[in-house]
Design a protein around this motif. Structure first.
Motif, PDB file in Angstrom:
ATOM      1  N   ASN A 124      11.959   6.064   0.160  1.00 30.98           N
ATOM      2  CA  ASN A 124      10.912   6.206   1.166  1.00 30.98           C
ATOM      3  C   ASN A 124      10.793   4.989   2.066  1.00 30.98           C
ATOM      4  OD1 ASN A 124       9.247   8.788   1.058  1.00 30.98           O
ATOM      5  ND2 ASN A 124       9.568   8.308  -1.078  1.00 30.98           N
ATOM      6  N   ASP A 125      11.117   3.835   1.529  1.00 30.77           N
ATOM      7  CA  ASP A 125      11.019   2.604   2.311  1.00 30.77           C
ATOM      8  C   ASP A 125      12.241   2.381   3.196  1.00 30.77           C
ATOM      9  OD1 ASP A 125       9.746   0.120   3.045  1.00 30.77           O
ATOM     10  OD2 ASP A 125      11.232  -0.889   1.775  1.00 30.77           O
ATOM     11  N   LYS A 126      13.412   2.706   2.707  1.00 37.49           N
ATOM     12  CA  LYS A 126      14.650   2.346   3.405  1.00 37.49           C
ATOM     13  C   LYS A 126      15.273   3.452   4.253  1.00 37.49           C
ATOM     14  CE  LYS A 126      14.592  -1.765   1.717  1.00 37.49           C
ATOM     15  NZ  LYS A 126      14.272  -2.902   2.560  1.00 37.49           N
ATOM     16  N   VAL A 127      14.940   4.699   3.980  1.00 42.52           N
ATOM     17  CA  VAL A 127      15.503   5.803   4.761  1.00 42.52           C
ATOM     18  C   VAL A 127      14.429   6.260   5.752  1.00 42.52           C
ATOM     19  CG1 VAL A 127      16.501   8.119   4.680  1.00 42.52           C
ATOM     20  CG2 VAL A 127      16.942   6.510   2.810  1.00 42.52           C
ATOM     21  N   PRO A 128      14.694   6.098   7.051  1.00 39.29           N
ATOM     22  CA  PRO A 128      13.691   6.480   8.053  1.00 39.29           C
ATOM     23  C   PRO A 128      13.365   7.974   7.985  1.00 39.29           C
ATOM     24  CG  PRO A 128      15.562   5.345   9.071  1.00 39.29           C
ATOM     25  CD  PRO A 128      15.923   5.589   7.646  1.00 39.29           C
ATOM     26  N   GLU A 129      12.114   8.323   8.315  1.00 35.26           N
ATOM     27  CA  GLU A 129      11.698   9.722   8.236  1.00 35.26           C
ATOM     28  C   GLU A 129      12.459  10.610   9.202  1.00 35.26           C
ATOM     29  OE1 GLU A 129       7.749  11.153   7.817  1.00 35.26           O
ATOM     30  OE2 GLU A 129       7.078   9.280   6.925  1.00 35.26           O
ATOM     31  N   VAL A 141      18.186  14.267   0.397  1.00 34.13           N
ATOM     32  CA  VAL A 141      17.186  14.540   1.423  1.00 34.13           C
ATOM     33  C   VAL A 141      15.873  13.965   0.902  1.00 34.13           C
ATOM     34  CG1 VAL A 141      15.998  16.305   2.778  1.00 34.13           C
ATOM     35  CG2 VAL A 141      18.389  16.649   2.097  1.00 34.13           C
ATOM     36  N   PRO A 142      15.549  12.722   1.285  1.00 29.32           N
ATOM     37  CA  PRO A 142      14.349  12.098   0.732  1.00 29.32           C
ATOM     38  C   PRO A 142      13.050  12.610   1.354  1.00 29.32           C
ATOM     39  CG  PRO A 142      15.530  10.557   2.133  1.00 29.32           C
ATOM     40  CD  PRO A 142      16.329  11.811   2.088  1.00 29.32           C
ATOM     41  N   HIS A 143      13.117  13.044   2.599  1.00 24.44           N
ATOM     42  CA  HIS A 143      11.911  13.507   3.295  1.00 24.44           C
ATOM     43  C   HIS A 143      12.041  15.001   3.556  1.00 24.44           C
ATOM     44  CE1 HIS A 143      11.270   9.240   3.823  1.00 24.44           C
ATOM     45  NE2 HIS A 143      12.425   9.149   4.441  1.00 24.44           N
ATOM     46  N   SER A 163       0.832  -1.208   0.000  1.00 23.86           N
ATOM     47  CA  SER A 163       0.000   0.000   0.000  1.00 23.86           C
ATOM     48  C   SER A 163       0.867   1.259   0.000  1.00 23.86           C
ATOM     49  CB  SER A 163      -0.954   0.003   1.189  1.00 23.86           C
ATOM     50  OG  SER A 163      -0.232   0.032   2.400  1.00 23.86           O
ATOM     51  N   LEU A 164       1.998   1.233   0.725  1.00 21.67           N
ATOM     52  CA  LEU A 164       2.925   2.363   0.715  1.00 21.67           C
ATOM     53  C   LEU A 164       3.497   2.557  -0.679  1.00 21.67           C
ATOM     54  CD1 LEU A 164       4.618   4.553   2.160  1.00 21.67           C
ATOM     55  CD2 LEU A 164       6.282   2.752   2.652  1.00 21.67           C
ATOM     56  N   ASN A 220      12.351   3.545 -13.358  1.00 25.27           N
ATOM     57  CA  ASN A 220      13.479   3.540 -12.420  1.00 25.27           C
ATOM     58  C   ASN A 220      13.362   4.668 -11.409  1.00 25.27           C
ATOM     59  OD1 ASN A 220      14.680   1.269 -13.441  1.00 25.27           O
ATOM     60  ND2 ASN A 220      16.265   2.339 -14.561  1.00 25.27           N
ATOM     61  N   CYS A 221      12.866   5.815 -11.832  1.00 26.29           N
ATOM     62  CA  CYS A 221      12.661   6.914 -10.890  1.00 26.29           C
ATOM     63  C   CYS A 221      11.582   6.555  -9.875  1.00 26.29           C
ATOM     64  CB  CYS A 221      12.301   8.204 -11.624  1.00 26.29           C
ATOM     65  SG  CYS A 221      13.696   8.980 -12.456  1.00 26.29           S
ATOM     66  N   HIS A 222      10.503   5.939 -10.332  1.00 26.78           N
ATOM     67  CA  HIS A 222       9.456   5.469  -9.417  1.00 26.78           C
ATOM     68  C   HIS A 222      10.059   4.531  -8.373  1.00 26.78           C
ATOM     69  CE1 HIS A 222       5.634   6.766 -11.276  1.00 26.78           C
ATOM     70  NE2 HIS A 222       6.254   6.615 -12.438  1.00 26.78           N
ATOM     71  N   LEU A 223      10.841   3.577  -8.856  1.00 28.35           N
ATOM     72  CA  LEU A 223      11.405   2.573  -7.966  1.00 28.35           C
ATOM     73  C   LEU A 223      12.434   3.174  -7.007  1.00 28.35           C
ATOM     74  CD1 LEU A 223      11.764  -0.362 -10.498  1.00 28.35           C
ATOM     75  CD2 LEU A 223      10.035  -0.100  -8.704  1.00 28.35           C
ATOM     76  N   MET A 224      13.224   4.126  -7.473  1.00 29.99           N
ATOM     77  CA  MET A 224      14.206   4.769  -6.593  1.00 29.99           C
ATOM     78  C   MET A 224      13.492   5.575  -5.515  1.00 29.99           C
ATOM     79  SD  MET A 224      17.304   5.265  -5.630  1.00 29.99           S
ATOM     80  CE  MET A 224      18.358   4.731  -6.968  1.00 29.99           C
ATOM     81  N   TYR A 225      12.453   6.294  -5.906  1.00 29.77           N
ATOM     82  CA  TYR A 225      11.686   7.087  -4.937  1.00 29.77           C
ATOM     83  C   TYR A 225      11.052   6.171  -3.885  1.00 29.77           C
ATOM     84  CZ  TYR A 225       8.417  10.619  -3.195  1.00 29.77           C
ATOM     85  OH  TYR A 225       7.713  11.486  -2.401  1.00 29.77           O
ATOM     86  N   ALA A 226      10.481   5.069  -4.326  1.00 29.28           N
ATOM     87  CA  ALA A 226       9.892   4.106  -3.390  1.00 29.28           C
ATOM     88  C   ALA A 226      10.968   3.500  -2.483  1.00 29.28           C
ATOM     89  CB  ALA A 226       9.164   3.007  -4.158  1.00 29.28           C
ATOM     90  N   PHE A 227      12.128   3.189  -3.049  1.00 28.71           N
ATOM     91  CA  PHE A 227      13.235   2.622  -2.272  1.00 28.71           C
ATOM     92  C   PHE A 227      13.681   3.608  -1.189  1.00 28.71           C
ATOM     93  CE2 PHE A 227      17.722   1.752  -1.446  1.00 28.71           C
ATOM     94  CZ  PHE A 227      17.705   0.378  -1.207  1.00 28.71           C
TER      95      PHE A 227
END
Length: 102
Positions: free
Chosen positions: A31-36, A91-93, A3-4, A22-29
């Motif tokens: 957001n998933d792997k780097v804590p907020e 800076v992902p977040h 769902s995320l 690839n951009c979609h997947l990198m953005y998801a990666f």
């Protein structure tokens, strides 16, 4: 996780329909792997994480990863400070970081 991932991909699709898979997947990666609560991650740290996790369809070479990060930064999804291929900060977040600055 599904769902995320769906929510993240939908956000990317709405903001910029022409962005690559690839951009979609990198953005998801990111957001998933780097804590907020983590403000930033260095490019070398991200490369180590990518090599450790070995996600399908994502590059692990610094030059290719840098290109994806630049695209995401240009579209406003992340902030990427590219000093050179050996360095660089992501800076992902950015919303979380801006809240801390205020």
């Amino acid at each position: 996780f599904i769902s995320l991932l769906h929510q993240i991909i939908e956000d990317v699709r709405v903001k910029c329909p022409a962005i690559s898979l690839n951009c979609h997947l990198m953005y998801a990666f990111l957001n998933d792997k780097v804590p907020e609560n983590q403000d930033a991650i260095s490019l070398p740290q991200l490369l180590i994480l990518l090599n450790k996790e070995n996600p399908k369809f994502l590059p692990t070479e610094a030059a290719e990863v840098s290109k994806l990060l630049k695209t995401l930064s240009e579209k406003g999804f992340i902030v990427f400070f590219d000093t050179n291929l050996a360095e660089g900060w992501i800076v992902p977040h950015q919303d979380t970081l801006l809240e801390k600055v205020n």
